[in-house]
Scaffold this active site. Structure first.
Site, short mmCIF file in Angstrom:
data_model
loop_
_atom_site.label_atom_id
_atom_site.label_comp_id
_atom_site.label_asym_id
_atom_site.label_seq_id
_atom_site.Cartn_x
_atom_site.Cartn_y
_atom_site.Cartn_z
N LYS A 23 0.84 -1.20 0.00
CA LYS A 23 0.00 0.00 0.00
C LYS A 23 0.88 1.26 0.00
CE LYS A 23 -3.65 -0.47 2.65
NZ LYS A 23 -4.22 -0.61 4.00
N ARG A 93 -3.02 3.47 8.59
CA ARG A 93 -3.40 2.32 7.77
C ARG A 93 -2.31 1.26 7.76
NH1 ARG A 93 -4.70 4.75 1.97
NH2 ARG A 93 -5.93 2.83 1.83
N GLY A 102 -8.44 -7.03 4.75
CA GLY A 102 -9.28 -7.15 5.94
C GLY A 102 -8.63 -7.85 7.12
N MET A 104 -5.77 -6.88 8.76
CA MET A 104 -5.14 -6.00 9.75
C MET A 104 -5.96 -4.72 9.90
SD MET A 104 -1.13 -6.58 9.11
CE MET A 104 -1.23 -6.11 7.42
N ARG A 338 -3.53 -1.52 -6.43
CA ARG A 338 -2.70 -2.73 -6.43
C ARG A 338 -3.15 -3.61 -7.57
NH1 ARG A 338 -5.67 -4.21 -1.08
NH2 ARG A 338 -7.69 -4.76 -1.93
N HIS A 464 -5.25 -41.39 -0.54
CA HIS A 464 -5.68 -42.21 -1.68
C HIS A 464 -6.78 -41.51 -2.46
CE1 HIS A 464 -8.17 -45.34 -3.62
NE2 HIS A 464 -6.99 -45.86 -3.93
N ARG A 570 0.74 -47.68 -15.73
CA ARG A 570 0.86 -48.67 -14.67
C ARG A 570 0.08 -49.91 -15.05
NH1 ARG A 570 -0.41 -43.85 -10.72
NH2 ARG A 570 -1.63 -43.52 -12.60
N ARG A 626 5.36 -49.31 -17.31
CA ARG A 626 6.08 -49.85 -16.15
C ARG A 626 5.65 -51.29 -15.91
NH1 ARG A 626 5.07 -47.28 -10.36
NH2 ARG A 626 3.12 -48.41 -10.59
N GLU A 766 14.07 -44.51 -8.11
CA GLU A 766 13.17 -44.22 -7.01
C GLU A 766 13.70 -44.71 -5.67
OE1 GLU A 766 9.38 -46.15 -7.67
OE2 GLU A 766 10.32 -47.79 -8.76
N SER A 785 13.49 -42.66 -15.34
CA SER A 785 12.29 -41.90 -14.97
C SER A 785 12.25 -41.82 -13.45
CB SER A 785 11.04 -42.59 -15.51
OG SER A 785 9.90 -41.90 -15.07
N GLY A 787 10.83 -41.75 -10.04
CA GLY A 787 9.60 -42.04 -9.30
C GLY A 787 9.72 -41.32 -7.97
N ASP A 790 8.14 -42.70 -4.36
CA ASP A 790 8.95 -43.65 -3.60
C ASP A 790 10.29 -43.04 -3.21
OD1 ASP A 790 7.57 -46.02 -3.00
OD2 ASP A 790 7.61 -46.60 -5.11
N CYS A 853 8.00 -39.09 -13.25
CA CYS A 853 6.63 -39.58 -13.37
C CYS A 853 5.93 -39.61 -12.02
CB CYS A 853 6.59 -40.95 -14.03
SG CYS A 853 7.41 -42.22 -13.05
N TYR A 873 11.63 -34.39 -19.80
CA TYR A 873 10.17 -34.22 -19.74
C TYR A 873 9.66 -34.38 -18.32
CZ TYR A 873 9.80 -39.31 -19.32
OH TYR A 873 9.90 -40.61 -18.88
P1 ADP Z 1 -7.59 -2.19 4.05
O1 ADP Z 1 -6.15 -2.52 3.92
O2 ADP Z 1 -8.32 -3.07 4.98
O3 ADP Z 1 -8.25 -2.03 2.72
P2 ADP Z 1 -7.27 0.67 4.15
O4 ADP Z 1 -6.09 1.16 4.85
O5 ADP Z 1 -7.18 0.60 2.67
O6 ADP Z 1 -7.66 -0.75 4.75
O7 ADP Z 1 -8.47 1.58 4.57
C1 ADP Z 1 -9.78 1.24 4.29
C2 ADP Z 1 -10.52 2.40 3.68
O8 ADP Z 1 -10.48 3.52 4.51
C3 ADP Z 1 -9.95 2.89 2.37
O9 ADP Z 1 -10.38 2.13 1.30
C4 ADP Z 1 -10.52 4.28 2.31
O10 ADP Z 1 -11.83 4.26 1.81
C5 ADP Z 1 -10.53 4.69 3.75
N1 ADP Z 1 -9.40 5.55 4.03
C6 ADP Z 1 -8.17 5.22 4.44
N2 ADP Z 1 -7.39 6.30 4.56
C7 ADP Z 1 -8.13 7.35 4.19
C8 ADP Z 1 -7.88 8.75 4.06
N3 ADP Z 1 -6.69 9.26 4.35
N4 ADP Z 1 -8.89 9.51 3.65
C9 ADP Z 1 -10.09 9.00 3.35
N5 ADP Z 1 -10.39 7.70 3.45
C10 ADP Z 1 -9.42 6.89 3.86
MG MG Z 2 7.38 -46.52 -7.14
MG MG Z 3 -7.72 -0.84 1.27
#
Ligand code: ADP
Ligand code: MG
Ligand code: MG
Length: 903
Positions: A23, A93, A102, A104, A338, A464, A570, A626, A766, A785, A787, A790, A853, A873
């Protein structure tokens, strides 16, 4: 100067993900290319590690650097943190190198306190907005830093208040009501923690930063990392950024978007936004968000600006982007970008489209698609719309991909009869069944083949059930331990639910989820893009890809997926078939040489037919057959079963039942035989080449069947390249004895048949001793080959089934092993043996053909290793052939081009 702990956005860039997290690095990059990003700075991942090395204490001096950086932001924003006029608010953040959505913590609106609240109300004249922000801050910071659950604020105090005043959504609340809620929140903090919510902005910030560090090691983050194989020691960065406000009125909003459709790959913006909202409101379902296309009508200027930015970012990163943005009074701000996660079909389409758009090269396109992407493409999936609404009954280990719907059965015979339509008077009325067992064994194979999917309560990815299901391309969920399977009662229970024979379930072999009832499935989308990508893969790879196939049906399947030969056929699977097993048993049990020969002659006829079918299907491509490998007692009833049966007959005779004496006699005879063949450790016992020395007739027969089959097909005008493979050799002397005998036989047949068959004799490597004496072995063997199943067992001294059932998982969890060596080749041990064998084998015999194999032949990481030791191969199950083709191309490319793959 010592360690630089804090980087302003303008000091970073996209390549600094290790230090700044994904980020932070991308926020810096976006700032640098002139996109509207609120100013801010990043505390490095190293500081997170420092924090933990410090025993969970904030490093001394950190807050001084933070204060320095805040000054810079204050200047850029012309605002002051905690100021009684024009106060600055910031977000804190989290952000690790790899995205952990989601997992952290993030806190918004830091800097609000009674003074700044008043200043902001005066400045904006929008009291509602200010208190809306305030209540969010109190909730978020208390949740992450003081251990007060968000839900107590949101689902209790806030919800109850809304009910009390008759508000449907947060938009119905006015300024005074928002203020009252903020007061209720503050009171809740006071009551629960015995202290006031902090008013000092720097204290808020420090508490927030520490909470982000701590969240690196919360349970869900740890579980997520394990799942995604993200290392624990990389730590998270912390981003501190000036707030922009999506909740300051109806000309404000917040949203998320992908630059292309992440489920289909279609080139069209895909996303959602909410007006007058903040942060996670869009994804949290506070109100129903609106598709991004609506913004075009609602606010064309902002929409155009957004599309411009989205296009710019896609071109800049040359990949589909996942974006987070906020609109403050009709002005667009970018808050995150990202590379977007995508489904298999989308990955393939986007990669191919981008090459055609001139955005990336073919080499990059190949690197961007993974084995699991292709896996999704080759199998049915649960319709994402259905998936959204469904709640799984339980989860097991995703053992073989694909989704399936079927009626539950508990018995392999029942499954087979259901498929054949011969099942009568039962609750199972359809032909689509799912076989549910505690675990499966070779007796269940016919039932697995007849089923849509297999579900087991025990065992892992290499149980299995898993191995067989993957081989057949049947979805499988294994090791769903919550299931209590009662085969004799024809039911399983899970939680409070009872599922009986005939009930319909849906399973998802890609996620491991099990659902009650029928979910909508969608067919695999083998689009034009798939074909294009595969053809590129074939252009770049240097290793050939073969398939493991034991019958003509699998051989044809393999060809369809692009196999260039069979790496392992086999022969013993053929012996298990109904019409053959009695012949094999008689052959094993008889002491009479002439009876034995009769049985061999009969078997030769059927085996020859099998081989003809395979050679025909593989027209012109090499087929490695084999010779018999497993211990002979695998073809006889089990010792335990015989003991039980004979005891039962004895009891019945004892109780006076007549006419059972003959039956008892046969069973006792069989029991005696089985007992005499019983081994302490069959895996290390009389099997493989050892059998051929003790009982030469069998492999002579097999050689005849192979070569006569080959001759018959050659006479029809097709090409045949049989490679006869002798298993489990540990010393060259074994190979010498057996191969000499078989070669004499081969010469005889070629002469008899009068056709030239380019056959070869070779061996499996093998056992460690074979690998270490490969130079000697290559004097005889014309090909190797590996194996690796084993070879892994014997190198580690693990019996695979026992290891996986008892300790392997723990080994991996405790990091005693980096991963399960039966899934991915153990490079330092098993891999080293392979390398020695290839080198010494080729030194003794120039150009010795070497392949693999074992199951590793379908694992991308292991394929990469195979490339590094110059195998000719890899061979894997037919359904993994496309994955192996791609992985082989990636392996070839990895050594040639270094591509910056943004993650
Ligand atoms: P996560 O990694 O869980 O997506 P973020 O750090 O991206 O968490 O924050 C979640 C949301 O919070 C962002 O998508 C954005 O909408 C809002 N947010 C974070 N920082 C700011 C900021 N400086 N101004 C406005 N909104 C923010
Ligand atoms: Mg064998
Ligand atoms: Mg985010």
């Amino acid at each position: 100067m010592d360690l630089k702990r804090v980087y302003l956005f303008r000091e970073g860039n996209a390549t600094m993900k290790d230090l700044l997290g994904g980020k932070g690095a991308n926020l810096a990059e976006m700032s640098n290319i002139g996109l509207p990003v609120p100013p801010g700075f990043t505390i490095t991942t190293e500081v997170c590690n420092e924090y933990y090395a410090n025993g969970g204490k904030m490093p001394a001096g950190l807050m001084d650097s933070v204060r320095e950086a805040v000054k810079d932001v204050e200047k850029l924003m012309s605002r002051t943190l905690g100021g009684s006029t024009k106060p600055l608010l910031v977000s804190v953040r989290s952000g690790a190198k790899f995205s952990m959505p989601g997992m952290m913590d993030t806190v918004l609106n830091l800097g609000l306190n009674p003074t700044t609240v008043k200043a902001m109300v005066d400045e904006t004249g929008n009291k509602r907005f200010v208190y809306d922000s305030y209540r969010r801050l109190i909730m978020m910071l208390s949740d992450v830093a003081f251990g007060l659950s968000k839900h107590e604020f949101d689902d209790k105090i806030f919800k109850e208040y809304k009910q009390k005043v008759g508000a449907e959504s947060d938009l119905d609340l006015d300024a005074d009501q928002m203020e009252e809620i903020s007061q209720l929140f503050l009171k809740h903090v006071r009551e629960k923690t015995g202290r006031e919510f902090p008013t000092d902005p720097f204290e808020q910030m420090e508490v927030g930063i520490e909470a982000v560090f701590k969240s690196w090691n919360n349970d869900r983050a740890i579980v997520y990392r394990r799942q995604e194989r993200i290392p624990d020691e990389i730590g998270t960065a912390v981003n501190i950024q000036a707030m922009v406000f999506g909740n300051a009125g109806d000309d404000c909003g917040t949203g998320v978007a992908f630059t292309r459709d992440p489920s289909t790959g279609e080139k069209a913006i895909y996303g959602e936004y909410l007006m007058n909202a903040q942060g996670e409101d869009v994804v949290a379902g506070v109100r129903t968000p609106v598709p991004i296309s609506a913004l075009q009508k609602q606010n064309p200027q902002v929409f155009d600006a957004f599309m411009d930015t989205a296009n710019k970012l896609e071109k800049h990163y040359r990949d589909m982007q996942d974006l987070e943005f906020t609109i403050e009074h009709d002005k667009l701000f970018m808050l995150q970008c990202r590379s977007g996660k995508r489904t298999g079909p989308a990955a393939v389409k986007i990669a191919v489209d981008m090459v055609e758009e001139g955005l990336i090269k073919k080499e990059e396109a190949l690197q961007r698609v993974t084995g699991s992407h292709l896996d999704q493409l080759l199998h049915k999936r649960i319709d994402p719309a259905a998936l959204d609404k469904a709640k799984p009954l339980a989860k097991g280990i995703p053992a073989s991909p694909g989704a399936a719907v079927g009626q539950v059965v508990f018995d392999a015979d029942v499954a087979a009869e259901a498929k054949a339509g011969t099942l009568q008077g039962d609750v199972v009325i359809g032909k689509k069944v799912i076989l549910v067992r505690d675990e499966t064994n070779p007796d269940d194979v016919h039932g697995m083949l007849a089923s849509q999917a297999v579900l087991t309560a025990r065992g892992g990815k290499t149980s299995h059930a898993a191995v067989v299901a993957r081989g057949f391309g049947i979805p499988c969920v294994a090791g769903a331990e919550a299931l209590n399977v009662e085969v004799h009662e024809e039911k399983f229970t899970v939680g409070g639910t009872v599922v009986r024979q005939g009930d319909v379930i849906t399973i998802d072999g890609a996620s491991g989820a099990i659902y009650l009832g029928e979910l909508q499935l969608i067919e695999p989308e083998v689009s034009g893009a798939f074909g294009t990508l595969m053809s590129w893969a074939d252009d770049y790879r240097t290793m050939k890809v073969r398939a493991n196939a034991d019958n003509p049906r699998d051989a044809r399947q393999a060809i369809e997926f692009g196999a260039e030969g069979i790496g392992l056929c086999r022969t013993e699977h053929m012996f298990f078939e109904e019409d053959r097993l009695p012949l094999v048993q008689e052959l094993i049990l008889t002491k009479d040489e002439s009876v034995r020969q009769q049985m061999l002659d009969k078997l030769q006829v059927v085996q020859q037919q099998d081989f003809e079918g395979i050679f025909e299907a593989m027209d012109g491509k090499p087929v490695t057959v084999r010779l018999i490998d497993p211990p002979l007692h695998e073809f006889l009833p089990s010792f335990e079963e015989l003991v039980r049966e004979t005891t039962e007959i004895k009891t019945r005779i004892h109780m006076g039942q007549k006419g059972l004496e003959k039956d008892l006699e046969t069973k006792m005879k069989m029991l005696g035989e089985v007992e005499s063949m019983k081994e302490q450790n069959p895996m290390l016992g009389l099997r493989g080449v050892r059998l051929s020395i003790i009982l030469p007739g069998l492999v002579i027969m097999q050689t005849r069947a192979i070569l006569q089959g080959a001759a018959a097909v050659a006479k029809k005008g097709m090409k045949v390249f049989p490679e006869i493979m002798i298993p489990l050799v540990s010393t060259v002397n074994e190979l010498r004895v057996v191969q000499n005998a078989l070669e004499a036989e081969a010469k005889k047949i070629v002469k008899e048949q009068g056709v030239d068959i380019p056959y070869m004799f070779g061996t499996m490597i093998e056992l460690p001793r074979a690998a270490l004496t490969a130079g000697e072995i290559a004097q005889y063997a014309q090909f190797f080959s590996f194996g690796t199943n084993d070879l892994t067992q014997t190198t580690f001294g693990y019996s695979r089934d026992d290891a996986e059932g008892k300790f392997l998982q723990q080994y991996v969890e405790q990091k005693i092993l980096p991963r399960n060596p039966f899934e991915t080749i153990d490079v330092p041990g098993v891999g080293r043996l392979m390398k020695i064998a290839v080198e010494e084998g080729r030194a003794a015999r120039e150009g010795l053909k070497c392949g693999i194999c074992g199951e590793h032949g379908g694992d991308p990481e292991s394929i990469d290793f195979c490339q590094s030791i110059n195998l000719d191969y890899v061979s894997c199950s037919p359904f993994r052939v496309p994955i192996a083709r791609l992985a082989a191309a990636q392996a070839a490319l990895r050594t040639k081009v270094k591509v910056a793959v943004d993650k």
